[in-house]
Scaffold this motif. Sequence first.
Motif, PDB file in Angstrom:
ATOM      1  N   LYS A  36      29.453  38.383  35.418  1.00 53.36           N
ATOM      2  CA  LYS A  36      30.823  38.048  35.003  1.00 53.36           C
ATOM      3  C   LYS A  36      31.179  38.849  33.764  1.00 53.36           C
ATOM      4  O   LYS A  36      30.372  38.996  32.835  1.00 53.36           O
ATOM      5  CB  LYS A  36      30.923  36.556  34.707  1.00 53.36           C
ATOM      6  N   PHE A  77      29.749  32.669  40.505  1.00 52.19           N
ATOM      7  CA  PHE A  77      31.146  33.126  40.455  1.00 52.19           C
ATOM      8  C   PHE A  77      32.067  32.143  41.171  1.00 52.19           C
ATOM      9  O   PHE A  77      31.659  31.425  42.077  1.00 52.19           O
ATOM     10  CB  PHE A  77      31.286  34.498  41.111  1.00 52.19           C
ATOM     11  N   LYS A  78      33.340  32.177  40.751  1.00 53.21           N
ATOM     12  CA  LYS A  78      34.372  31.441  41.463  1.00 53.21           C
ATOM     13  C   LYS A  78      35.524  32.398  41.746  1.00 53.21           C
ATOM     14  O   LYS A  78      35.594  33.506  41.187  1.00 53.21           O
ATOM     15  CB  LYS A  78      34.853  30.233  40.665  1.00 53.21           C
ATOM     16  N   ASP A  96      37.320  35.436  39.599  1.00 54.86           N
ATOM     17  CA  ASP A  96      36.506  35.896  38.470  1.00 54.86           C
ATOM     18  C   ASP A  96      36.448  37.423  38.452  1.00 54.86           C
ATOM     19  O   ASP A  96      36.375  38.067  39.508  1.00 54.86           O
ATOM     20  CB  ASP A  96      35.069  35.369  38.579  1.00 54.86           C
ATOM     21  N   TYR A 152      36.797  42.012  41.499  1.00 58.44           N
ATOM     22  CA  TYR A 152      37.209  40.611  41.508  1.00 58.44           C
ATOM     23  C   TYR A 152      36.440  39.875  42.593  1.00 58.44           C
ATOM     24  O   TYR A 152      36.237  40.410  43.687  1.00 58.44           O
ATOM     25  CB  TYR A 152      38.716  40.488  41.756  1.00 58.44           C
TER      26      TYR A 152
END
Length: 267
Positions: free
Chosen positions: A264, A197-198, A201, A215
């Motif tokens: 995601k 994840f970033k 996301d 989030y």
Amino acid sequence: MIAFFTDWGNDSYYVGVCKAVMKSINKDVEIIDVLHETKKFDPKVNAYILHRFSKDFPEGTIFLSVIDAGVGSNRKPIIMKAKKRNFYFIAPDNGLLTLVAEEYGIDRLIEISNENYYFRKRYSTTFHGRDIFSPAAAYLSKGVPIEKLGNEIDIINLFRYKTPEIKNESIEGEVIFFDTFGNVQTNIPSELGETLFKKDDEVIVHFENKKFKAYYERVFSDVLPGELLIHPESSGFLEIAVNQGNAKELLNLDSEGVEIVLKKENY
């Protein structure tokens, strides 16, 4: 330094009496009350808590941890000398030391059996915290060699748990405890989250046939009040939280040990 951790609460005299016993043996010892309000009778939940807070203590700390529903039974009172950081862990042999044993390694194991180092030779069957565990911590803090406190043993009880892993572009892990704000603590290392994840996301939290959108963020205020987020918490694991709210209630989680999957949303 002795780090003192129990499930006794602060509305009885047990904690104070044990500190008095330790001070009567070593009047100069520093005792840190880490936590006494925690989930009662549950060594697995409290093993995770012990593992987390131990990382922030200095080398040579003696951890006195008494989560002991089996007090007076045939479970052993033990001391584990760790291979790393010169830590000592004093606890009942009920799985409470599982994670610190893995983290720091086991150098020596002792069953606390030498009654000369008990508070009372005619010790209570229901208050080993006062009569066995606290004196052991105090004598260690005075420099008494560990081998004088009892006999060496070869093995301790360890519990099984779900090892966090990345599988099919998802992260699988486990809910391990809830903090006082209702934040949901997981056993998923932050590095696994950073792998998939970033920031910002959208992540779906799956458990027990339920799904919630969250989030992936850095701090609570990265989302609006009432919104769900996942972020690396201060001990290096992923936490599920609600900005100015209670994630445990929002997710309707009743207990620890629930397996979770983070994925995601667009995958």
